[in-house]
Enzyme design. Structure first.
Site, PDB file in Angstrom:
ATOM      1  N   ASP A 137       0.867  -1.235   0.047  1.00  0.00           N
ATOM      2  CA  ASP A 137      -0.073   0.068   0.126  1.00  0.00           C
ATOM      3  C   ASP A 137       0.844   1.174   0.026  1.00  0.00           C
ATOM      4  O   ASP A 137       1.497   1.647   1.029  1.00  0.00           O
ATOM      5  CB  ASP A 137      -0.919  -0.038   1.155  1.00  0.00           C
ATOM      6  CG  ASP A 137      -1.828   1.263   1.532  1.00  0.00           C
ATOM      7  OD1 ASP A 137      -2.057   1.891   0.479  1.00  0.00           O
ATOM      8  OD2 ASP A 137      -2.263   1.524   2.447  1.00  0.00           O
ATOM      9  N   ASP A 321      -1.978   5.801  -4.811  1.00  0.00           N
ATOM     10  CA  ASP A 321      -2.374   4.983  -3.921  1.00  0.00           C
ATOM     11  C   ASP A 321      -2.764   3.571  -4.301  1.00  0.00           C
ATOM     12  O   ASP A 321      -3.819   3.430  -4.628  1.00  0.00           O
ATOM     13  CB  ASP A 321      -3.618   5.403  -3.103  1.00  0.00           C
ATOM     14  CG  ASP A 321      -3.790   4.735  -1.745  1.00  0.00           C
ATOM     15  OD1 ASP A 321      -3.140   3.618  -1.647  1.00  0.00           O
ATOM     16  OD2 ASP A 321      -4.595   5.129  -1.027  1.00  0.00           O
TER      17      ASP A 321
END
Length: 437
Positions: A137, A321
């Site tokens: 992430d 992201d």
């Protein structure tokens, strides 16, 4: 829903990790392949929009971004110095194409439920090594792993008592969110390895109790690829430990994301893979002005979205992201974009806040996101989340008008990254894109 995180940390016991660099030179690179995904999608050939999956996605976004300190949009610099360069204008990162990755390969899994939700894969921790799984992430900075004592956590869990190198600090942590998510445990260190790349004393959150979206997914934990200033544990992130130790062939990592069950997706740590993109990589400097001058995320200034060749509108700082599936932009920017798309309108109140609908049979013009005047198109397949119900001629769009910060921030997730090979350059504090194959 507004989330108020609570974090208890002992500042006197911050962890300093020690990466391994046995040969005293940059040599490490690892390709983490993403094979065809496992699926949590219900049996439905139409792939009808799943509002519950959308709610879970939004909860994950809020858990990462809400409550963080952002510079108010009106107070940011009116013009931000931006550099846009071709890959040849800077030191080219190590390219694994045609070479053997020096530290081996490990598989990852892409979870799919109407849309690609997250990419996760194996990580080993402890001595002797124990295998578990993490979500890779770029929108967070911590490594979180569940201990075997966490009855509410997903597995595989870490049996810390079996590791001779595990060390728990005296610093507890507690992260609590307004949607009910909570993670409780201690800050600890242990040897952590991803695809053969090792940090012997990596700091992480050792979770002993928790509930909610952060701990209830198909993966066990999370490996944040962001910057230290955003680390809840106070520990230096895994990738930055590798970079700062000089252990990597290049201080970059890059993502290639396939869609809809396709094979070939991968995370390249310390490298790029030119077999996964065409043309040159174009880079854009990070934007610390959005976070009070301190770099926390992989965010770059954007001119906003455009439709069918028109001008871009709704500028914002764009968080690139990998841990977010869709694209979330400020409400005003979404209204400006959908006003240009024929037949588009806000989804019915109560069904999917911030979402928009449009006719499924639309022959859409190009939808592009602009950085420094350069436009990057999004495939209509990634824009379309499916009909609102079985047999409906109205579809849900994948660009959502919701800003988790309220300060003109956009979260640019996998719906964009599947179209553009994405390179995260630590040395130059930049993000680069090239057309994905």
């Amino acid at each position: 829903m507004h989330l108020l995180p609570t974090l208890l940390l002992s500042a006197a016991t911050l962890i300093v990790a020690s990466p391994i660099n046995q040969h005293g030179k940059r040599s490490g690179a690892a390709v983490v392949p993403l094979p065809a995904r496992s699926t949590t999608h219900h049996s439905n050939s139409e792939r009808v929009f799943n509002p519950e999956a959308a709610r879970r996605e939004w909860s994950r976004v809020l858990a990462k971004y809400d409550g963080k300190s952002f510079t108010p949009a009106a107070a940011r610099n009116a013009t931000i110095a931006k550099r846009s360069t071709l890959g040849g204008a800077r030191s080219a990162p190590f390219d694994v194409h045609g070479r053997r990755a020096s530290s081996g390969k490990n598989p990852l899994t892409d979870v799919f439920d109407i849309f690609d939700q997250l990419y996760y894969g194996p990580l080993s921790v402890g001595t002797p090594a124990q295998s578990t799984t993490v979500d890779f992430d770029t929108g967070s900075s911590d490594l979180w792993l569940p201990l075997s004592s966490c009855s509410s956590c997903s597995g595989p869990k870490f049996e810390h008592k079996s590791s001779s190198t595990f060390n728990s600090s005296s610093a507890p942590f507690s992260a609590q969110y307004g949607d009910g998510s909570i993670a409780i445990g201690q800050i600890a260190t242990d040897q952590v390895t991803v695809a053969g790349l090792t940090v012997p004393k990596q700091g992480f959150g050792a979770v002993t109790n928790g509930t909610g979206v952060l701990l209830g997914g198909p993966h066990a934990g999370m490996l944040g690829l962001g910057f230290p200033a955003n680390a809840r544990t106070g520990a230096t992130p895994f990738f930055i430990n590798l970079a700062e130790s000089g252990s990597l062939a290049s201080n970059v990592f890059s993502f290639y994301m396939a869609r809809n069950g396709g094979s070939g997706s991968e995370l390249c740590i310390g490298c790029v893979n030119s077999a996964k993109y065409t043309g040159s990589i174009k880079y854009y400097d990070l934007d610390p002005s959005a976070t009070n001058g301190e770099q926390k995320f992989w965010n770059i200034p954007s001119d906003g979205f455009s439709y069918n060749g028109g001008p871009s509108t709704g500028s914002f700082s764009a968080m690139i992201d990998s841990g977010t599936s869709l694209i979330y932009i400020p409400t005003a920017a979404a209204e400006a974009l959908y006003a240009k798309i024929p037949g588009a309108k806000a989804a019915p109140a109560g069904s999917a806040p911030g979402f928009y609908t449009y006719p499924c049979n639309s022959n859409l013009g190009p939808i592009t996101l602009s950085f420094n005047g350069d436009k990057y198109a999004i495939n209509p397949v990634d824009f379309n989340l499916g009909p609102v119900s079985s047999g409906s001629s109205t579809c849900i769009a994948g660009i959502v008008g919701r800003d988790p910060t309220g300060e003109g921030i956009a979260i640019i997730g996998d719906a964009f990254m599947k179209n553009w090979y994405s390179v995260f350059d630590y040395d130059n504090r930049a993000v680069g894109f090239a057309k994905a194959v």
